[in-house]
Design a protein around this motif. Structure first.
Motif, PDB file in Angstrom:
ATOM      1  N   ARG A   1     -10.580  -3.074   3.815  1.00 32.20           N
ATOM      2  CA  ARG A   1      -9.673  -4.228   3.768  1.00 32.20           C
ATOM      3  C   ARG A   1      -8.288  -3.845   3.254  1.00 32.20           C
ATOM      4  O   ARG A   1      -7.325  -4.585   3.464  1.00 32.20           O
ATOM      5  N   PHE A   2      -8.184  -2.708   2.577  1.00 34.89           N
ATOM      6  CA  PHE A   2      -6.927  -2.317   1.946  1.00 34.89           C
ATOM      7  C   PHE A   2      -6.210  -1.202   2.703  1.00 34.89           C
ATOM      8  O   PHE A   2      -5.245  -0.635   2.195  1.00 34.89           O
ATOM      9  N   ARG A   3      -6.679  -0.884   3.913  1.00 33.90           N
ATOM     10  CA  ARG A   3      -6.080   0.201   4.688  1.00 33.90           C
ATOM     11  C   ARG A   3      -5.183  -0.365   5.780  1.00 33.90           C
ATOM     12  O   ARG A   3      -5.577  -1.276   6.513  1.00 33.90           O
ATOM     13  N   TRP A   4      -3.994   0.209   5.896  1.00 35.07           N
ATOM     14  CA  TRP A   4      -3.098  -0.150   6.985  1.00 35.07           C
ATOM     15  C   TRP A   4      -2.051   0.943   7.168  1.00 35.07           C
ATOM     16  O   TRP A   4      -1.856   1.778   6.279  1.00 35.07           O
TER      17      TRP A   4
ATOM     18  N   ARG B   1      -1.266   3.370   3.931  1.00 36.02           N
ATOM     19  CA  ARG B   1      -1.702   2.880   2.622  1.00 36.02           C
ATOM     20  C   ARG B   1      -3.208   2.644   2.635  1.00 36.02           C
ATOM     21  O   ARG B   1      -3.772   2.187   3.635  1.00 36.02           O
ATOM     22  N   GLU B   2      -3.858   2.932   1.491  1.00 35.95           N
ATOM     23  CA  GLU B   2      -5.289   2.721   1.368  1.00 35.95           C
ATOM     24  C   GLU B   2      -5.668   2.684  -0.106  1.00 35.95           C
ATOM     25  O   GLU B   2      -4.858   3.008  -0.983  1.00 35.95           O
ATOM     26  N   GLY B   3      -6.935   2.302  -0.375  1.00 39.52           N
ATOM     27  CA  GLY B   3      -7.467   2.345  -1.731  1.00 39.52           C
ATOM     28  C   GLY B   3      -7.625   0.974  -2.350  1.00 39.52           C
ATOM     29  O   GLY B   3      -6.698   0.160  -2.278  1.00 39.52           O
ATOM     30  N   TRP B   4      -8.796   0.713  -2.946  1.00 39.98           N
ATOM     31  CA  TRP B   4      -8.989  -0.548  -3.662  1.00 39.98           C
ATOM     32  C   TRP B   4      -9.235  -0.321  -5.145  1.00 39.98           C
ATOM     33  O   TRP B   4      -9.025  -1.225  -5.950  1.00 39.98           O
ATOM     34  N   ILE B   5      -9.642   0.890  -5.547  1.00 45.85           N
ATOM     35  CA  ILE B   5      -9.703   1.224  -6.975  1.00 45.85           C
ATOM     36  C   ILE B   5      -8.381   1.861  -7.386  1.00 45.85           C
ATOM     37  O   ILE B   5      -7.655   1.335  -8.222  1.00 45.85           O
ATOM     38  N   SER B   6      -8.075   3.001  -6.801  1.00 42.18           N
ATOM     39  CA  SER B   6      -6.770   3.624  -6.968  1.00 42.18           C
ATOM     40  C   SER B   6      -6.036   3.520  -5.637  1.00 42.18           C
ATOM     41  O   SER B   6      -6.528   4.012  -4.621  1.00 42.18           O
ATOM     42  N   ARG B   7      -4.911   2.851  -5.628  1.00 38.08           N
ATOM     43  CA  ARG B   7      -4.199   2.573  -4.381  1.00 38.08           C
ATOM     44  C   ARG B   7      -3.161   3.669  -4.103  1.00 38.08           C
ATOM     45  O   ARG B   7      -2.422   4.076  -4.995  1.00 38.08           O
TER      46      ARG B   7
ATOM     47  N   VAL C   1       1.164   6.292  -6.095  1.00 35.85           N
ATOM     48  CA  VAL C   1      -0.205   6.095  -6.570  1.00 35.85           C
ATOM     49  C   VAL C   1      -0.216   4.989  -7.614  1.00 35.85           C
ATOM     50  O   VAL C   1       0.609   4.990  -8.540  1.00 35.85           O
ATOM     51  N   GLU C   2      -1.164   4.058  -7.471  1.00 37.53           N
ATOM     52  CA  GLU C   2      -1.347   2.974  -8.430  1.00 37.53           C
ATOM     53  C   GLU C   2      -2.783   3.024  -8.939  1.00 37.53           C
ATOM     54  O   GLU C   2      -3.682   2.429  -8.335  1.00 37.53           O
ATOM     55  N   PRO C   3      -3.044   3.740 -10.043  1.00 35.08           N
ATOM     56  CA  PRO C   3      -4.396   3.754 -10.605  1.00 35.08           C
ATOM     57  C   PRO C   3      -4.849   2.343 -10.978  1.00 35.08           C
ATOM     58  O   PRO C   3      -4.031   1.450 -11.217  1.00 35.08           O
ATOM     59  N   PHE C   4      -6.161   2.176 -11.047  1.00 36.55           N
ATOM     60  CA  PHE C   4      -6.743   0.836 -11.183  1.00 36.55           C
ATOM     61  C   PHE C   4      -6.188   0.067 -12.389  1.00 36.55           C
ATOM     62  O   PHE C   4      -5.684  -1.049 -12.250  1.00 36.55           O
ATOM     63  N   ILE C   5      -6.247   0.645 -13.576  1.00 34.89           N
ATOM     64  CA  ILE C   5      -5.773  -0.068 -14.769  1.00 34.89           C
ATOM     65  C   ILE C   5      -4.262  -0.207 -14.739  1.00 34.89           C
ATOM     66  O   ILE C   5      -3.712  -1.245 -15.119  1.00 34.89           O
ATOM     67  N   TRP C   6      -3.573   0.834 -14.291  1.00 33.32           N
ATOM     68  CA  TRP C   6      -2.117   0.759 -14.207  1.00 33.32           C
ATOM     69  C   TRP C   6      -1.661  -0.386 -13.312  1.00 33.32           C
ATOM     70  O   TRP C   6      -0.641  -1.031 -13.577  1.00 33.32           O
ATOM     71  N   ARG C   7      -2.401  -0.607 -12.241  1.00 30.97           N
ATOM     72  CA  ARG C   7      -1.990  -1.657 -11.293  1.00 30.97           C
ATOM     73  C   ARG C   7      -1.972  -3.029 -11.961  1.00 30.97           C
ATOM     74  O   ARG C   7      -1.145  -3.874 -11.633  1.00 30.97           O
ATOM     75  N   LYS C   8      -2.873  -3.239 -12.918  1.00 29.50           N
ATOM     76  CA  LYS C   8      -2.892  -4.506 -13.642  1.00 29.50           C
ATOM     77  C   LYS C   8      -1.661  -4.668 -14.517  1.00 29.50           C
ATOM     78  O   LYS C   8      -1.243  -5.783 -14.824  1.00 29.50           O
TER      79      LYS C   8
END
Length: 452
Positions: A369-372, A383-389, A291-298
């Motif tokens: 666009r983020f699903r595959w 994989r999916e998610g554009w806010i939390s991946r 899991v990559e939360p939105f702020i964490w991903r930055k």
């Protein structure tokens, strides 16, 4: 601490009595006598919680009546807990036989819980806060099987719990009676220690924490700034509970998180007030969620959770510790290394990806666009998610079943969803809204890779 009694002795047999297996304890052992005191403290705490809930629900108390109610709750809970704890301690015994661990308990109705060594999957140690104050612990044993797979011994001295864990794990891996008694603590290699500072920063930068704080601030502003809007201040209590739950489960429960490696699996030790020691055998890992939360991903941070056979999506209700957290916060290289150690071929960057159909934009105008999905020789990845991946990793040989799902809207858009099923837990491997023909091909391929 008294040593565990030798379990390689045969009890004398009388004529006409059934043979006692080699290694049997006929008298059994009790848990620690302070079990009653710890149980009393727990019940006293429950009395305070019940009183607080009554206050939240609208019951009012004067200063005098409130003090009397608190004293009564503490005294009543302590007395009931002491009696219940003493009875539990007095009527509970555990036996280490040549083939199984047996726990006998019950005051009116007696029960005998049998744990064959060959079905023993893991042995974990928890130190609840009150028990930790008097250096006691709980021993949790997981067996292969259904929902009643967990057995618990409360409460044992910490050293005795560790020694009993060594004996049980040695027996589970085929050691004889003499070998099991003399087995030493396994030397473990520390993989990482997640310091409290990083745990706190990660919590402060999580979206749900920020939302909870923003909600409390907004309610306070509205309550004080808008006339006759004091009723909104009642929303502060449930929002505050939410905030406390976030801090408790992510900061206090994961405090000084230590991940180490042994010959049979990984071990997790964590907790500030209550301390837990959980073992994850390699063969019991069913899948991993990254899991990559939105702020964490930055900031390049990730969180790893794991599906463990027998655990499900549960958590330790008393200690607030999630049984499924593998790494509470990590840099991507370490997260990939840990995932690869448990599930070979799990690097999402090393697989050929199949994106979802453009026709699926109606279901997720941005997120599609983020699903595959993709698959290596040994692992299925979704994989999916554009806010939390989210990335869900499932070894092919752990696949329980594969489903192809298509609702009426999906039929209209000529798309379908592939589901790769694992035991209940944080992993949810789905390829959603793929081209219908592609989805069928992926499902057929995954069925072919799964064990038969």
């Amino acid at each position: 601490m008294s040593e565990l009694p030798p379990d390689d002795l045969e009890s004398p047999e009388e004529p006409g009595t059934p043979a006692v297996p080699a290694g049997a304890q006929t008298d059994g052992r009790r848990t620690h006598p302070l079990t009653a005191l710890v149980q009393g403290g727990i019940w006293a705490g429950l009395g305070i919680v019940g009183l607080f809930n009554a206050f939240v629900n609208g019951d009012t108390f004067s200063l005098f009546s409130g003090a009397i109610a608190v004293a009564a709750a503490v005294a009543g809970g302590l007395l009931i807990g002491l009696v219940a704890g003493f009875l539990r301690w007095y009527f509970t015994r555990y036996f280490i036989d040549g083939t199984e661990l047996r726990i006998e308990s019950g005051v009116i109705f007696r029960t005998s819980r049998r744990i064959p060594y060959e079905r023993l999957q893991s042995v974990d140690i928890d130190e609840p806060f009150l028990a930790r104050l008097v250096k006691l612990s709980e021993l949790h044993m997981e067996m292969a099987g259904g929902g009643e797979s967990r057995s618990t011994l409360r409460f044992l001295p910490l050293d005795e719990s560790r020694q009993l864990r060594r004996v049980l794990l040695a027996r589970a891996h085929g050691a004889g009676a003499d070998e099991a008694v003399g087995v030493a603590e396994e030397q473990r290699e520390v993989i990482t220690v997640v310091g409290p500072d990083r745990i706190i920063i990660g919590t402060l930068l999580s979206l749900d924490f920020l939302f909870a704080v923003a909600a409390i601030v907004t309610l306070l502003i509205v309550g004080f700034a808008v006339p006759d809007a004091w009723a909104v201040l009642g929303g502060i209590i449930p929002t505050g509970f939410w905030l406390v739950q976030i801090i408790g489960s992510r900061v206090i429960a994961q405090w000084n998180f230590t991940l180490s490696r042994g010959s049979r699996g990984l071990r997790i030790e964590r907790g500030l007030l209550s301390r837990s020691s959980q073992t994850i055998p390699y063969e019991r890992v069913q899948g991993i969620a990254v899991v990559e939360p939105f702020i964490w991903r930055k900031l390049g941070w990730q969180r790893l959770s794991v599906d463990i056979a027998g655990y499900g999506a549960s958590s330790d209700e008393e200690n607030g510790v999630s049984d499924t957290t593998l790494l509470p916060i990590s840099d991507p290289p370490l997260a990939r290394a840990v995932a690869e150690e448990l599930i070979a071929g799990s690097d999402p960057d090393a697989v050929e990806r199949t994106p979802v159909s453009r026709r699926s934009w109606i279901f997720a105008p941005i997120g599609y666009r983020f699903r595959w999905v993709g698959a290596s020789d040994r692992t299925f990845i979704a994989r999916e998610g554009w806010i939390s991946r989210h990335a869900d990793l499932v070894p092919h040989h752990k696949t329980q079943s594969v489903a192809l799902r298509q609702g009426p809207l999906q039929r209209w858009r000529k798309v379908a969803t592939v589901e790769v099923h694992t035991p209940p837990g944080p992993v949810n491997a789905e390829g959603r809204h793929l081209d219908a023909s592609v989805a069928r091909d992926i499902a057929d391929q995954q069925i072919a890779r799964a064990p038969h």
